[in-house]
Write an enzyme that holds these catalytic residues in place. Structure first.
Site, PDB file in Angstrom:
ATOM      1  N   TYR A   3       0.935  -1.315   0.092  1.00 33.25           N
ATOM      2  CA  TYR A   3      -0.060  -0.011  -0.124  1.00 33.25           C
ATOM      3  C   TYR A   3       0.814   1.120  -0.080  1.00 33.25           C
ATOM      4  CZ  TYR A   3      -3.302   3.555   2.098  1.00 33.25           C
ATOM      5  OH  TYR A   3      -4.202   4.593   2.209  1.00 33.25           O
ATOM      6  N   ASN A  40       0.861   5.338  -0.334  1.00 33.95           N
ATOM      7  CA  ASN A  40       0.527   6.549  -0.880  1.00 33.95           C
ATOM      8  C   ASN A  40       1.504   7.247  -1.260  1.00 33.95           C
ATOM      9  OD1 ASN A  40      -2.232   6.959   0.126  1.00 33.95           O
ATOM     10  ND2 ASN A  40      -1.279   6.497   2.227  1.00 33.95           N
ATOM     11  N   ARG A  82     -10.942   9.525  -7.671  1.00 34.25           N
ATOM     12  CA  ARG A  82     -11.898   9.767  -6.263  1.00 34.25           C
ATOM     13  C   ARG A  82     -11.952  11.130  -5.706  1.00 34.25           C
ATOM     14  NH1 ARG A  82      -8.733   5.358  -4.285  1.00 34.25           N
ATOM     15  NH2 ARG A  82      -8.179   6.651  -2.653  1.00 34.25           N
ATOM     16  N   ASP A  90     -11.563  11.662  -1.748  1.00 36.74           N
ATOM     17  CA  ASP A  90     -11.795  11.074  -0.327  1.00 36.74           C
ATOM     18  C   ASP A  90     -12.205  11.989   0.669  1.00 36.74           C
ATOM     19  OD1 ASP A  90     -10.797   8.861  -1.689  1.00 36.74           O
ATOM     20  OD2 ASP A  90      -8.846   8.758  -0.436  1.00 36.74           O
ATOM     21  N   ASP A 127      -1.910   5.164  -4.217  1.00 34.56           N
ATOM     22  CA  ASP A 127      -2.931   6.391  -4.353  1.00 34.56           C
ATOM     23  C   ASP A 127      -1.956   7.648  -4.484  1.00 34.56           C
ATOM     24  OD1 ASP A 127      -5.382   5.352  -3.832  1.00 34.56           O
ATOM     25  OD2 ASP A 127      -5.320   5.822  -1.814  1.00 34.56           O
TER      26      ASP A 127
END
Length: 123
Positions: free
Chosen positions: A33, A35, A79, A81, A110
Protein backbone atom coordinates in the site's frame (compact mmCIF):
# COMPACT_ATOMS: atom_id res chain seq x y z
CA UNK A 1 -12.37 -14.91 -12.68
CA UNK A 2 -13.34 -12.38 -9.99
CA UNK A 3 -14.87 -9.04 -10.95
CA UNK A 4 -11.94 -6.87 -9.89
CA UNK A 5 -13.81 -3.62 -10.49
CA UNK A 6 -16.60 -4.73 -8.15
CA UNK A 7 -14.06 -5.83 -5.52
CA UNK A 8 -12.44 -2.38 -5.51
CA UNK A 9 -15.86 -0.70 -5.21
CA UNK A 10 -16.69 -2.96 -2.25
CA UNK A 11 -13.29 -2.17 -0.73
CA UNK A 12 -13.89 1.58 -1.08
CA UNK A 13 -17.35 1.20 0.47
CA UNK A 14 -15.86 -0.74 3.41
CA UNK A 15 -14.03 2.41 4.51
CA UNK A 16 -17.37 3.98 5.52
CA UNK A 17 -17.54 1.38 8.33
CA UNK A 18 -13.87 1.96 9.32
CA UNK A 19 -13.64 -1.67 10.44
CA UNK A 20 -9.89 -2.30 10.27
CA UNK A 21 -10.21 -6.10 10.11
CA UNK A 22 -12.72 -5.86 7.26
CA UNK A 23 -10.57 -3.41 5.27
CA UNK A 24 -7.41 -5.48 5.84
CA UNK A 25 -9.22 -8.62 4.64
CA UNK A 26 -9.16 -7.24 1.08
CA UNK A 27 -5.32 -7.46 0.91
CA UNK A 28 -3.00 -10.33 0.04
CA UNK A 29 -0.48 -11.24 2.74
CA UNK A 30 2.34 -9.68 0.68
CA UNK A 31 0.40 -6.59 -0.41
CA UNK A 32 1.97 -3.16 -0.88
CA UNK A 33 0.00 0.00 0.00
CA UNK A 34 1.73 3.13 -1.22
CA UNK A 35 0.49 6.66 -0.72
CA UNK A 36 2.93 7.91 -3.33
CA UNK A 37 4.15 11.00 -1.43
CA UNK A 38 5.23 8.82 1.55
CA UNK A 39 6.95 5.48 2.16
CA UNK A 40 5.08 2.33 1.08
CA UNK A 41 3.62 -0.12 3.58
CA UNK A 42 4.61 -3.71 2.80
CA UNK A 43 2.69 -6.75 4.01
CA UNK A 44 -0.86 -7.18 5.22
CA UNK A 45 0.15 -7.06 8.91
CA UNK A 46 1.96 -3.73 8.41
CA UNK A 47 -0.98 -2.32 6.45
CA UNK A 48 -3.42 -3.42 9.17
CA UNK A 49 -1.32 -1.74 11.87
CA UNK A 50 -1.28 1.51 9.84
CA UNK A 51 -5.05 1.26 9.38
CA UNK A 52 -5.47 0.97 13.14
CA UNK A 53 -3.57 4.25 13.48
CA UNK A 54 -5.70 5.91 10.79
CA UNK A 55 -8.87 4.78 12.54
CA UNK A 56 -7.89 6.82 15.61
CA UNK A 57 -8.03 10.16 13.76
CA UNK A 58 -10.22 9.60 10.69
CA UNK A 59 -13.99 9.78 11.07
CA UNK A 60 -16.87 9.68 8.60
CA UNK A 61 -14.67 8.28 5.83
CA UNK A 62 -16.22 8.08 2.37
CA UNK A 63 -14.54 7.46 -0.98
CA UNK A 64 -16.52 9.21 -3.70
CA UNK A 65 -15.60 7.43 -6.93
CA UNK A 66 -15.88 9.79 -9.89
CA UNK A 67 -14.59 7.42 -12.58
CA UNK A 68 -13.32 3.86 -12.56
CA UNK A 69 -11.80 1.60 -15.19
CA UNK A 70 -10.83 -2.03 -14.86
CA UNK A 71 -8.91 -4.28 -17.19
CA UNK A 72 -7.64 -7.66 -16.16
CA UNK A 73 -5.96 -7.42 -12.78
CA UNK A 74 -5.67 -3.60 -12.80
CA UNK A 75 -8.34 -1.20 -11.53
CA UNK A 76 -7.92 2.58 -11.56
CA UNK A 77 -10.26 5.09 -10.02
CA UNK A 78 -10.48 8.85 -9.69
CA UNK A 79 -11.94 9.71 -6.31
CA UNK A 80 -12.56 12.39 -3.77
CA UNK A 81 -11.78 11.00 -0.35
CA UNK A 82 -13.95 12.62 2.32
CA UNK A 83 -13.15 12.35 6.01
CA UNK A 84 -13.50 14.26 9.23
CA UNK A 85 -10.42 15.02 11.33
CA UNK A 86 -10.79 16.90 14.63
CA UNK A 87 -14.15 18.26 13.53
CA UNK A 88 -12.86 19.48 10.14
CA UNK A 89 -14.07 18.01 6.90
CA UNK A 90 -11.36 17.07 4.43
CA UNK A 91 -12.07 16.45 0.74
CA UNK A 92 -8.97 15.19 -1.06
CA UNK A 93 -8.79 14.47 -4.81
CA UNK A 94 -7.05 11.10 -5.33
CA UNK A 95 -6.24 8.70 -8.15
CA UNK A 96 -5.95 5.11 -7.00
CA UNK A 97 -4.31 2.24 -8.88
CA UNK A 98 -5.06 -1.26 -7.65
CA UNK A 99 -3.48 -4.53 -8.74
CA UNK A 100 -5.46 -7.60 -7.77
CA UNK A 101 -4.47 -11.24 -7.48
CA UNK A 102 -7.06 -13.98 -6.96
CA UNK A 103 -9.69 -11.48 -5.79
CA UNK A 104 -7.43 -9.67 -3.30
CA UNK A 105 -5.53 -6.39 -3.51
CA UNK A 106 -1.82 -7.12 -4.05
CA UNK A 107 -0.84 -3.48 -4.64
CA UNK A 108 -2.60 -0.18 -4.00
CA UNK A 109 -1.05 3.12 -5.02
CA UNK A 110 -2.79 6.40 -4.27
CA UNK A 111 -1.62 9.58 -5.99
CA UNK A 112 -2.53 12.89 -4.34
CA UNK A 113 -1.10 16.26 -3.37
CA UNK A 114 0.47 15.80 0.07
CA UNK A 115 0.68 19.56 0.68
CA UNK A 116 -3.07 19.87 -0.03
CA UNK A 117 -3.80 17.01 2.38
CA UNK A 118 -1.63 18.51 5.13
CA UNK A 119 -3.19 21.93 4.60
CA UNK A 120 -6.72 20.54 4.93
CA UNK A 121 -5.79 18.46 7.99
CA UNK A 122 -4.29 21.54 9.68
CA UNK A 123 -7.35 23.62 8.96
Amino acid sequence: MPDNGAIVIQFCEAWTRMDVKEIASYFTDDAVYHNIPVQPLVGKATIEKALEGMATYMRDVRFEIKHQVAQGNVVMNERVDHLTHQGREVALPVVGVFELRDGKIAAWRDYFDLAEFQSQMAG
